[in-house]
Design a protein around this motif. Sequence first.
Motif, PDB file in Angstrom:
ATOM      1  N   ARG A  50       0.828  -1.205   0.000  1.00  0.00           N
ATOM      2  CA  ARG A  50       0.000   0.000   0.000  1.00  0.00           C
ATOM      3  C   ARG A  50       0.865   1.259   0.000  1.00  0.00           C
ATOM      4  NH1 ARG A  50      -3.852  -0.658   4.824  1.00  0.00           N
ATOM      5  NH2 ARG A  50      -4.152   1.543   4.388  1.00  0.00           N
ATOM      6  N   ARG A  51       2.013   1.219   0.695  1.00  0.00           N
ATOM      7  CA  ARG A  51       2.901   2.384   0.701  1.00  0.00           C
ATOM      8  C   ARG A  51       3.482   2.613  -0.691  1.00  0.00           C
ATOM      9  NH1 ARG A  51       8.055   2.445   4.541  1.00  0.00           N
ATOM     10  NH2 ARG A  51       8.567   0.742   3.148  1.00  0.00           N
ATOM     11  N   THR A 111       2.944   3.098  10.630  1.00  0.00           N
ATOM     12  CA  THR A 111       2.456   1.762  10.972  1.00  0.00           C
ATOM     13  C   THR A 111       3.395   0.684  10.471  1.00  0.00           C
ATOM     14  OG1 THR A 111       1.061   1.740   9.000  1.00  0.00           O
ATOM     15  CG2 THR A 111       0.028   2.412  11.078  1.00  0.00           C
ATOM     16  N   GLY A 141       1.026   4.245  -2.911  1.00  0.00           N
ATOM     17  CA  GLY A 141       0.571   5.545  -2.472  1.00  0.00           C
ATOM     18  C   GLY A 141      -0.758   5.537  -1.740  1.00  0.00           C
ATOM     19  N   GLN A 142      -1.228   4.385  -1.327  1.00  0.00           N
ATOM     20  CA  GLN A 142      -2.525   4.282  -0.656  1.00  0.00           C
ATOM     21  C   GLN A 142      -2.410   4.333   0.865  1.00  0.00           C
ATOM     22  OE1 GLN A 142      -4.114   0.626  -2.072  1.00  0.00           O
ATOM     23  NE2 GLN A 142      -4.640   1.429  -4.094  1.00  0.00           N
ATOM     24  N   LEU A 143      -1.194   4.279   1.408  1.00  0.00           N
ATOM     25  CA  LEU A 143      -1.004   4.252   2.848  1.00  0.00           C
ATOM     26  C   LEU A 143      -0.869   5.674   3.377  1.00  0.00           C
ATOM     27  CD1 LEU A 143      -0.619   2.395   5.298  1.00  0.00           C
ATOM     28  CD2 LEU A 143       1.824   2.469   4.857  1.00  0.00           C
ATOM     29  N   GLU A 144      -1.781   6.048   4.274  1.00  0.00           N
ATOM     30  CA  GLU A 144      -1.757   7.400   4.817  1.00  0.00           C
ATOM     31  C   GLU A 144      -0.775   7.532   5.975  1.00  0.00           C
ATOM     32  OE1 GLU A 144      -5.674   8.645   5.820  1.00  0.00           O
ATOM     33  OE2 GLU A 144      -6.440   8.226   3.819  1.00  0.00           O
ATOM     34  N   ASN A 145      -0.786   6.568   6.894  1.00  0.00           N
ATOM     35  CA  ASN A 145       0.078   6.634   8.064  1.00  0.00           C
ATOM     36  C   ASN A 145       1.245   5.662   7.866  1.00  0.00           C
ATOM     37  OD1 ASN A 145       1.223   6.928  10.538  1.00  0.00           O
ATOM     38  ND2 ASN A 145      -0.494   6.131  11.710  1.00  0.00           N
ATOM     39  N   THR A 146       2.369   6.176   7.412  1.00  0.00           N
ATOM     40  CA  THR A 146       3.514   5.316   7.112  1.00  0.00           C
ATOM     41  C   THR A 146       4.213   4.824   8.368  1.00  0.00           C
ATOM     42  OG1 THR A 146       4.925   7.252   6.875  1.00  0.00           O
ATOM     43  CG2 THR A 146       3.914   6.378   4.872  1.00  0.00           C
TER      44      THR A 146
END
Length: 70
Positions: free
Chosen positions: A35-36, A46, A39-44
């Motif tokens: 997801r990172r 995690t 570009g779909q991961l908002e809180n990296t």
Amino acid sequence: MKTKQRLSDLWVMSDDQLNDEVLRLKREQFNLRFRRATGQLENTATVRVVRRDIARAKTLAAMKRAAANG
């Protein structure tokens, strides 16, 4: 989840449960990395938390094995 609570949860697990937990966390880590990259991961942050949870579970499993053997 807080670290102390997480650690107490891991302490009561058996070896098989710890191995299952490590596998579950590795799958979650893969999904987070994917997801990172897309570009779909908002809180990296995690990604780091999951990586440390994996290390924590592996360390505890090794400690339990050493205590059982020694």
